[in-house]
Design an enzyme around this catalytic site. Structure first.
Site, PDB file in Angstrom:
ATOM      1  N   LYS A 217     -48.963  51.784   4.143  1.00 38.95           N
ATOM      2  CA  LYS A 217     -48.483  50.419   4.354  1.00 38.95           C
ATOM      3  C   LYS A 217     -47.123  50.214   3.688  1.00 38.95           C
ATOM      4  O   LYS A 217     -46.212  49.605   4.270  1.00 38.95           O
ATOM      5  CB  LYS A 217     -49.493  49.409   3.804  1.00 38.95           C
ATOM      6  CG  LYS A 217     -49.059  47.952   3.913  1.00 38.95           C
ATOM      7  CD  LYS A 217     -48.787  47.549   5.371  1.00 38.95           C
ATOM      8  CE  LYS A 217     -48.252  46.132   5.473  1.00 38.95           C
ATOM      9  NZ  LYS A 217     -49.244  45.108   5.120  1.00 38.95           N
ATOM     10  N   CYS A 271     -44.475  40.833   2.769  1.00 43.42           N
ATOM     11  CA  CYS A 271     -44.584  42.291   2.889  1.00 43.42           C
ATOM     12  C   CYS A 271     -43.249  43.013   2.732  1.00 43.42           C
ATOM     13  O   CYS A 271     -43.021  43.698   1.749  1.00 43.42           O
ATOM     14  CB  CYS A 271     -45.224  42.655   4.229  1.00 43.42           C
ATOM     15  SG  CYS A 271     -46.988  42.241   4.306  1.00 43.42           S
TER      16      CYS A 271
END
Length: 426
Positions: A217, A271
Protein backbone atom coordinates in the site's frame (compact mmCIF):
# COMPACT_ATOMS: atom_id res chain seq x y z
CA UNK A 1 -14.44 -20.56 8.51
CA UNK A 2 -17.83 -19.01 9.25
CA UNK A 3 -18.23 -15.23 9.48
CA UNK A 4 -21.80 -14.69 10.57
CA UNK A 5 -21.09 -11.55 12.59
CA UNK A 6 -18.53 -8.98 11.53
CA UNK A 7 -17.38 -5.95 13.52
CA UNK A 8 -16.05 -2.82 11.80
CA UNK A 9 -14.02 -0.63 14.12
CA UNK A 10 -14.09 2.90 12.68
CA UNK A 11 -16.98 4.18 10.58
CA UNK A 12 -15.33 6.85 8.46
CA UNK A 13 -14.67 7.13 4.74
CA UNK A 14 -13.47 3.50 4.52
CA UNK A 15 -15.07 1.79 7.50
CA UNK A 16 -18.68 2.73 6.81
CA UNK A 17 -18.68 1.72 3.11
CA UNK A 18 -16.94 -1.54 4.01
CA UNK A 19 -19.43 -2.29 6.76
CA UNK A 20 -22.33 -1.48 4.44
CA UNK A 21 -21.02 -3.69 1.63
CA UNK A 22 -20.65 -6.68 3.98
CA UNK A 23 -24.15 -6.01 5.37
CA UNK A 24 -25.50 -5.93 1.82
CA UNK A 25 -24.38 -9.57 1.58
CA UNK A 26 -26.76 -10.32 4.45
CA UNK A 27 -24.06 -10.60 7.07
CA UNK A 28 -24.69 -9.18 10.52
CA UNK A 29 -22.38 -6.19 10.85
CA UNK A 30 -21.75 -4.23 14.04
CA UNK A 31 -20.13 -0.88 13.33
CA UNK A 32 -18.14 0.77 16.11
CA UNK A 33 -17.14 4.42 16.34
CA UNK A 34 -16.38 6.80 19.20
CA UNK A 35 -18.33 9.57 17.44
CA UNK A 36 -21.86 9.44 18.88
CA UNK A 37 -23.19 11.64 16.09
CA UNK A 38 -21.93 9.19 13.47
CA UNK A 39 -23.41 6.25 15.38
CA UNK A 40 -26.82 7.92 15.73
CA UNK A 41 -26.84 9.00 12.08
CA UNK A 42 -26.06 5.49 10.83
CA UNK A 43 -28.67 3.90 13.10
CA UNK A 44 -31.27 6.14 11.43
CA UNK A 45 -30.20 4.65 8.10
CA UNK A 46 -28.42 7.83 7.08
CA UNK A 47 -24.77 8.71 6.43
CA UNK A 48 -22.48 11.38 7.87
CA UNK A 49 -20.09 11.55 4.90
CA UNK A 50 -20.49 12.19 1.17
CA UNK A 51 -19.94 9.15 -1.05
CA UNK A 52 -22.02 8.26 -4.12
CA UNK A 53 -24.35 5.24 -3.71
CA UNK A 54 -23.42 4.81 -0.04
CA UNK A 55 -26.63 6.36 1.29
CA UNK A 56 -28.80 3.76 -0.45
CA UNK A 57 -26.66 0.83 0.69
CA UNK A 58 -26.59 2.01 4.32
CA UNK A 59 -30.32 2.76 4.36
CA UNK A 60 -31.17 -0.72 3.09
CA UNK A 61 -28.70 -2.49 5.40
CA UNK A 62 -29.95 -0.70 8.52
CA UNK A 63 -33.65 -1.08 7.81
CA UNK A 64 -33.24 -4.74 6.87
CA UNK A 65 -31.51 -5.33 10.20
CA UNK A 66 -28.05 -6.27 8.96
CA UNK A 67 -26.16 -3.14 10.06
CA UNK A 68 -26.18 -1.26 13.31
CA UNK A 69 -23.70 1.06 15.00
CA UNK A 70 -22.50 1.40 18.57
CA UNK A 71 -19.73 3.11 20.51
CA UNK A 72 -18.18 -0.02 22.05
CA UNK A 73 -17.08 -3.32 20.49
CA UNK A 74 -19.28 -6.38 20.87
CA UNK A 75 -18.49 -10.06 20.26
CA UNK A 76 -18.10 -11.04 16.61
CA UNK A 77 -16.41 -13.63 14.41
CA UNK A 78 -14.15 -11.13 12.66
CA UNK A 79 -12.98 -7.63 13.54
CA UNK A 80 -11.85 -5.15 10.89
CA UNK A 81 -9.99 -2.04 12.04
CA UNK A 82 -10.17 1.09 9.87
CA UNK A 83 -9.02 3.99 12.01
CA UNK A 84 -6.78 6.99 11.18
CA UNK A 85 -2.98 6.66 11.05
CA UNK A 86 -1.70 10.25 10.82
CA UNK A 87 1.93 11.21 11.16
CA UNK A 88 3.54 13.56 13.64
CA UNK A 89 6.68 15.64 13.25
CA UNK A 90 9.20 17.27 15.52
CA UNK A 91 9.54 21.04 15.99
CA UNK A 92 11.72 21.28 12.88
CA UNK A 93 9.13 19.59 10.67
CA UNK A 94 11.28 16.47 10.38
CA UNK A 95 10.86 12.81 11.33
CA UNK A 96 7.42 12.15 9.87
CA UNK A 97 6.60 9.21 12.12
CA UNK A 98 3.33 7.29 12.06
CA UNK A 99 1.03 7.97 14.97
CA UNK A 100 -0.51 4.61 15.88
CA UNK A 101 -2.48 5.70 18.92
CA UNK A 102 -5.84 5.11 17.21
CA UNK A 103 -4.85 1.54 16.29
CA UNK A 104 -3.72 0.99 19.87
CA UNK A 105 -6.99 2.32 21.27
CA UNK A 106 -9.01 0.16 18.87
CA UNK A 107 -6.94 -2.90 19.78
CA UNK A 108 -7.40 -2.41 23.50
CA UNK A 109 -11.14 -1.88 23.06
CA UNK A 110 -11.83 -4.93 20.87
CA UNK A 111 -9.48 -7.17 22.88
CA UNK A 112 -12.08 -7.28 25.67
CA UNK A 113 -14.52 -9.27 23.51
CA UNK A 114 -12.11 -11.60 21.66
CA UNK A 115 -12.67 -15.35 21.84
CA UNK A 116 -10.66 -18.23 20.35
CA UNK A 117 -11.20 -18.55 16.62
CA UNK A 118 -11.61 -14.81 16.00
CA UNK A 119 -9.94 -13.01 13.11
CA UNK A 120 -8.63 -9.45 13.45
CA UNK A 121 -7.76 -7.53 10.26
CA UNK A 122 -6.01 -4.16 10.19
CA UNK A 123 -7.23 -2.12 7.23
CA UNK A 124 -5.68 1.20 8.22
CA UNK A 125 -2.80 2.23 5.97
CA UNK A 126 0.18 1.67 8.21
CA UNK A 127 3.97 1.59 8.34
CA UNK A 128 5.68 -1.77 7.98
CA UNK A 129 5.39 -3.63 11.28
CA UNK A 130 2.12 -2.03 12.43
CA UNK A 131 0.15 -5.27 12.16
CA UNK A 132 2.70 -7.02 14.38
CA UNK A 133 2.47 -4.11 16.82
CA UNK A 134 -1.33 -4.46 16.87
CA UNK A 135 -0.90 -8.16 17.66
CA UNK A 136 1.39 -7.25 20.58
CA UNK A 137 -1.19 -4.81 21.96
CA UNK A 138 -3.90 -7.45 21.68
CA UNK A 139 -1.72 -10.04 23.41
CA UNK A 140 -0.89 -7.64 26.24
CA UNK A 141 -4.59 -6.97 26.79
CA UNK A 142 -5.55 -10.66 26.63
CA UNK A 143 -2.82 -12.86 28.16
CA UNK A 144 -5.37 -15.68 28.38
CA UNK A 145 -5.37 -16.00 24.55
CA UNK A 146 -2.60 -17.00 22.15
CA UNK A 147 -1.51 -14.97 19.11
CA UNK A 148 0.49 -15.66 15.93
CA UNK A 149 3.70 -13.97 17.10
CA UNK A 150 4.12 -16.61 19.83
CA UNK A 151 2.05 -19.62 18.73
CA UNK A 152 2.13 -19.37 14.92
CA UNK A 153 -0.49 -21.44 13.15
CA UNK A 154 -1.77 -22.84 16.45
CA UNK A 155 -2.79 -19.43 17.82
CA UNK A 156 -6.26 -18.76 19.20
CA UNK A 157 -6.53 -15.50 17.24
CA UNK A 158 -5.76 -14.93 13.56
CA UNK A 159 -4.17 -11.59 12.59
CA UNK A 160 -3.90 -10.06 9.10
CA UNK A 161 -3.47 -6.82 7.22
CA UNK A 162 -5.60 -5.86 4.22
CA UNK A 163 -5.07 -2.24 3.11
CA UNK A 164 -7.91 -0.44 1.38
CA UNK A 165 -7.15 0.72 -2.15
CA UNK A 166 -10.25 2.59 -3.25
CA UNK A 167 -10.88 5.91 -4.96
CA UNK A 168 -13.07 8.43 -3.08
CA UNK A 169 -16.20 8.95 -5.12
CA UNK A 170 -16.11 5.32 -6.30
CA UNK A 171 -15.63 3.53 -2.98
CA UNK A 172 -18.72 1.30 -3.02
CA UNK A 173 -17.95 -0.07 -6.47
CA UNK A 174 -14.21 -0.45 -5.95
CA UNK A 175 -14.61 -2.27 -2.63
CA UNK A 176 -16.28 -5.01 -4.62
CA UNK A 177 -14.40 -4.93 -7.93
CA UNK A 178 -10.79 -4.27 -6.93
CA UNK A 179 -8.24 -6.99 -6.15
CA UNK A 180 -7.20 -7.09 -2.49
CA UNK A 181 -3.73 -7.72 -1.12
CA UNK A 182 -4.14 -9.75 2.07
CA UNK A 183 -1.17 -10.21 4.37
CA UNK A 184 -1.37 -12.71 7.18
CA UNK A 185 0.99 -13.06 10.11
CA UNK A 186 0.91 -16.76 9.16
CA UNK A 187 -0.40 -18.54 6.05
CA UNK A 188 -3.53 -19.63 7.94
CA UNK A 189 -4.13 -16.04 9.00
CA UNK A 190 -3.98 -14.99 5.35
CA UNK A 191 -6.28 -17.86 4.39
CA UNK A 192 -8.85 -16.81 6.97
CA UNK A 193 -8.73 -13.17 5.85
CA UNK A 194 -9.09 -14.21 2.20
CA UNK A 195 -12.21 -16.14 3.16
CA UNK A 196 -13.59 -13.06 4.88
CA UNK A 197 -13.02 -10.71 1.97
CA UNK A 198 -14.23 -13.35 -0.45
CA UNK A 199 -17.73 -12.65 0.86
CA UNK A 200 -17.80 -9.31 -0.98
CA UNK A 201 -14.78 -9.04 -3.29
CA UNK A 202 -15.29 -9.97 -6.93
CA UNK A 203 -11.65 -9.24 -7.74
CA UNK A 204 -8.84 -11.53 -6.66
CA UNK A 205 -7.79 -11.87 -3.02
CA UNK A 206 -4.00 -12.24 -3.19
CA UNK A 207 -2.35 -13.69 -0.06
CA UNK A 208 1.07 -12.56 1.17
CA UNK A 209 2.77 -11.65 4.45
CA UNK A 210 1.56 -8.84 6.67
CA UNK A 211 4.73 -6.82 6.13
CA UNK A 212 4.56 -7.16 2.36
CA UNK A 213 0.90 -6.11 2.35
CA UNK A 214 1.75 -3.04 4.44
CA UNK A 215 4.59 -2.12 2.08
CA UNK A 216 2.43 -2.74 -1.00
CA UNK A 217 0.00 0.00 0.00
CA UNK A 218 2.82 2.42 0.82
CA UNK A 219 4.43 1.58 -2.52
CA UNK A 220 1.23 2.21 -4.48
CA UNK A 221 0.78 5.65 -2.96
CA UNK A 222 4.47 6.54 -3.24
CA UNK A 223 4.38 5.67 -6.93
CA UNK A 224 1.46 8.05 -7.38
CA UNK A 225 3.20 10.73 -5.32
CA UNK A 226 6.39 10.58 -7.39
CA UNK A 227 4.45 10.88 -10.65
CA UNK A 228 2.37 13.79 -9.33
CA UNK A 229 5.57 15.50 -8.18
CA UNK A 230 6.92 15.31 -11.73
CA UNK A 231 3.78 17.03 -13.03
CA UNK A 232 3.83 19.65 -10.27
CA UNK A 233 7.49 20.43 -10.84
CA UNK A 234 6.88 20.62 -14.58
CA UNK A 235 4.14 23.20 -14.00
CA UNK A 236 6.51 25.51 -12.12
CA UNK A 237 9.18 25.14 -14.82
CA UNK A 238 6.68 25.83 -17.59
CA UNK A 239 5.51 28.97 -15.78
CA UNK A 240 9.09 30.28 -15.61
CA UNK A 241 9.55 29.59 -19.33
CA UNK A 242 6.18 31.15 -20.24
CA UNK A 243 4.80 27.87 -21.59
CA UNK A 244 1.22 26.63 -21.12
CA UNK A 245 1.80 23.51 -19.04
CA UNK A 246 -1.57 22.00 -19.95
CA UNK A 247 -0.82 22.20 -23.65
CA UNK A 248 2.70 20.93 -23.00
CA UNK A 249 1.46 17.84 -21.14
CA UNK A 250 -1.20 17.13 -23.75
CA UNK A 251 1.43 17.20 -26.46
CA UNK A 252 3.93 15.08 -24.52
CA UNK A 253 1.22 12.53 -23.76
CA UNK A 254 0.78 11.91 -27.47
CA UNK A 255 3.91 9.79 -27.19
CA UNK A 256 2.70 6.16 -26.92
CA UNK A 257 4.74 5.48 -23.78
CA UNK A 258 4.29 8.77 -21.95
CA UNK A 259 1.44 9.46 -19.53
CA UNK A 260 2.15 12.58 -17.49
CA UNK A 261 -0.42 13.31 -14.77
CA UNK A 262 -2.13 16.65 -14.23
CA UNK A 263 -0.53 19.23 -11.90
CA UNK A 264 -2.51 20.54 -8.98
CA UNK A 265 -2.30 22.72 -5.89
CA UNK A 266 -0.34 19.99 -4.12
CA UNK A 267 -1.29 16.52 -2.94
CA UNK A 268 -4.03 15.84 -0.41
CA UNK A 269 -5.99 13.11 1.27
CA UNK A 270 -4.98 10.81 4.06
CA UNK A 271 -3.05 8.42 1.81
CA UNK A 272 -0.81 9.91 -0.86
CA UNK A 273 0.19 12.93 1.21
CA UNK A 274 1.05 10.79 4.24
CA UNK A 275 2.07 7.24 3.33
CA UNK A 276 5.39 7.98 1.56
CA UNK A 277 6.71 9.49 4.78
CA UNK A 278 6.30 6.08 6.45
CA UNK A 279 8.82 4.67 3.97
CA UNK A 280 11.15 7.65 4.39
CA UNK A 281 11.01 7.29 8.17
CA UNK A 282 11.81 3.57 7.98
CA UNK A 283 14.67 3.88 5.44
CA UNK A 284 15.81 7.52 5.29
CA UNK A 285 19.10 6.80 3.52
CA UNK A 286 17.52 4.73 0.76
CA UNK A 287 14.27 6.64 0.15
CA UNK A 288 15.85 9.64 -1.58
CA UNK A 289 13.50 9.92 -4.56
CA UNK A 290 10.42 9.32 -2.41
CA UNK A 291 11.51 12.06 0.00
CA UNK A 292 12.19 14.53 -2.82
CA UNK A 293 8.77 13.89 -4.35
CA UNK A 294 7.13 14.59 -1.01
CA UNK A 295 9.08 17.83 -0.67
CA UNK A 296 8.13 18.92 -4.20
CA UNK A 297 4.45 18.26 -3.58
CA UNK A 298 4.49 19.85 -0.14
CA UNK A 299 6.01 22.99 -1.68
CA UNK A 300 3.40 23.38 -4.42
CA UNK A 301 0.79 25.17 -2.24
CA UNK A 302 3.32 27.92 -1.50
CA UNK A 303 3.93 28.32 -5.22
CA UNK A 304 0.18 28.70 -5.84
CA UNK A 305 0.04 31.25 -3.02
CA UNK A 306 2.82 33.25 -4.67
CA UNK A 307 0.77 33.37 -7.87
CA UNK A 308 -2.22 34.76 -5.94
CA UNK A 309 0.00 37.33 -4.27
CA UNK A 310 1.33 38.37 -7.69
CA UNK A 311 -2.26 38.87 -8.88
CA UNK A 312 -3.05 41.03 -5.85
CA UNK A 313 0.11 43.11 -6.32
CA UNK A 314 -0.89 43.63 -9.95
CA UNK A 315 -4.26 44.99 -8.83
CA UNK A 316 -2.54 47.37 -6.41
CA UNK A 317 -0.43 48.71 -9.28
CA UNK A 318 -3.48 49.34 -11.48
CA UNK A 319 -5.55 50.63 -8.52
CA UNK A 320 -3.01 52.42 -6.31
CA UNK A 321 -5.70 53.72 -3.96
CA UNK A 322 -7.03 50.27 -3.08
CA UNK A 323 -6.20 48.77 0.28
CA UNK A 324 -5.55 45.06 0.60
CA UNK A 325 -8.78 44.70 2.59
CA UNK A 326 -10.68 46.19 -0.38
CA UNK A 327 -9.72 43.28 -2.63
CA UNK A 328 -11.52 39.94 -2.78
CA UNK A 329 -10.06 36.55 -3.70
CA UNK A 330 -12.44 33.67 -4.44
CA UNK A 331 -11.02 30.23 -3.70
CA UNK A 332 -12.78 27.63 -5.78
CA UNK A 333 -12.67 24.39 -3.82
CA UNK A 334 -11.14 23.37 -0.47
CA UNK A 335 -11.64 19.57 -0.64
CA UNK A 336 -8.58 17.46 -1.37
CA UNK A 337 -9.94 16.23 -4.73
CA UNK A 338 -12.91 16.86 -7.04
CA UNK A 339 -16.53 16.21 -6.08
CA UNK A 340 -16.10 15.02 -2.50
CA UNK A 341 -16.41 16.67 0.92
CA UNK A 342 -13.16 15.26 2.36
CA UNK A 343 -10.83 18.02 3.59
CA UNK A 344 -8.15 15.76 5.10
CA UNK A 345 -4.63 16.86 4.20
CA UNK A 346 -6.16 19.16 1.59
CA UNK A 347 -3.62 21.43 -0.15
CA UNK A 348 -6.52 23.60 -1.34
CA UNK A 349 -7.55 24.19 2.26
CA UNK A 350 -3.97 25.04 3.18
CA UNK A 351 -3.65 27.51 0.32
CA UNK A 352 -6.94 29.14 1.30
CA UNK A 353 -5.75 29.53 4.90
CA UNK A 354 -2.64 31.35 3.72
CA UNK A 355 -4.63 33.58 1.35
CA UNK A 356 -6.71 34.62 4.36
CA UNK A 357 -3.47 35.80 6.01
CA UNK A 358 -2.75 38.11 3.05
CA UNK A 359 -5.33 40.53 4.42
CA UNK A 360 -7.81 40.45 1.54
CA UNK A 361 -11.44 39.38 1.69
CA UNK A 362 -11.75 35.68 0.92
CA UNK A 363 -14.75 33.96 -0.60
CA UNK A 364 -14.74 30.18 -0.37
CA UNK A 365 -16.73 28.25 -2.96
CA UNK A 366 -17.08 24.61 -1.93
CA UNK A 367 -20.32 22.99 -3.13
CA UNK A 368 -19.78 19.84 -1.06
CA UNK A 369 -19.84 21.39 2.42
CA UNK A 370 -22.52 23.32 4.29
CA UNK A 371 -20.27 25.31 6.61
CA UNK A 372 -16.66 26.42 6.76
CA UNK A 373 -14.17 24.35 8.77
CA UNK A 374 -12.82 25.88 11.96
CA UNK A 375 -9.49 26.54 10.26
CA UNK A 376 -11.23 29.17 8.10
CA UNK A 377 -13.05 30.83 10.96
CA UNK A 378 -12.02 34.46 10.37
CA UNK A 379 -13.80 37.78 9.92
CA UNK A 380 -12.61 38.19 6.33
CA UNK A 381 -13.82 34.76 5.13
CA UNK A 382 -17.24 33.72 3.84
CA UNK A 383 -18.74 30.66 2.18
CA UNK A 384 -20.49 31.75 -1.01
CA UNK A 385 -21.96 30.32 -4.19
CA UNK A 386 -20.01 30.21 -7.42
CA UNK A 387 -22.25 32.86 -8.97
CA UNK A 388 -21.59 35.22 -6.05
CA UNK A 389 -17.85 34.73 -6.39
CA UNK A 390 -17.89 35.28 -10.13
CA UNK A 391 -19.80 38.49 -9.63
CA UNK A 392 -17.79 39.94 -6.75
CA UNK A 393 -14.24 38.60 -6.66
CA UNK A 394 -11.23 40.50 -8.00
CA UNK A 395 -9.09 37.36 -8.22
CA UNK A 396 -10.29 33.80 -8.85
CA UNK A 397 -8.07 31.01 -7.55
CA UNK A 398 -9.10 27.59 -8.86
CA UNK A 399 -7.90 24.96 -6.41
CA UNK A 400 -10.16 21.96 -7.11
CA UNK A 401 -11.72 20.87 -10.38
CA UNK A 402 -15.27 20.26 -9.12
CA UNK A 403 -17.90 19.51 -11.77
CA UNK A 404 -19.89 22.73 -11.10
CA UNK A 405 -16.72 24.70 -11.82
CA UNK A 406 -16.12 22.81 -15.05
CA UNK A 407 -19.68 23.58 -16.13
CA UNK A 408 -19.03 27.30 -15.69
CA UNK A 409 -15.43 27.35 -16.89
CA UNK A 410 -16.25 29.93 -19.59
CA UNK A 411 -17.49 32.34 -16.92
CA UNK A 412 -14.32 31.75 -14.90
CA UNK A 413 -12.17 32.30 -18.00
CA UNK A 414 -13.86 35.66 -18.56
CA UNK A 415 -12.56 37.02 -15.25
CA UNK A 416 -9.48 39.25 -15.72
CA UNK A 417 -7.40 37.74 -12.88
CA UNK A 418 -7.44 33.94 -12.59
CA UNK A 419 -4.92 31.63 -10.92
CA UNK A 420 -5.69 28.18 -12.27
CA UNK A 421 -3.84 25.53 -10.26
CA UNK A 422 -5.69 22.53 -11.66
CA UNK A 423 -6.17 23.14 -15.36
CA UNK A 424 -9.82 24.14 -15.30
CA UNK A 425 -9.12 26.47 -18.21
CA UNK A 426 -6.43 24.31 -19.81
Amino acid sequence: MEFNTISMIGLGYIGLPTAAVFASRRKKVIGVDIDQHAVDTINRGEIHIIEPELDMVVHAAVHEGYLRATTAPEPADAFMVAVPTPFHTDDNGQNHKADLRFIKAASEALAKVLVPGNLVVLESTSPVGATEQMAEWLAAARPDLTFPQTHGEASDIRIAHCPERVLPGHVVRELVENDRVIGGMTPKCAEAACALYGIVVEGECVPTTARTAEMAKLTENSFRDVNIAFANELSTIAHELEINVWELIALANRHPRVNILSPGAGVGGHCIAVDPWFIVDACPEQARLIRTAREVNDAKPDWVLSRVNEALEGLHRTHPGARRSDLTVACLGVAFKPDIDDLRESPALGVTEKIVELGCRVQVVEPNIESLPERLNADNVSLVSLDEALGQADVICVLVKHKPFVQKSDAVRAKPAVVDAVGLLG
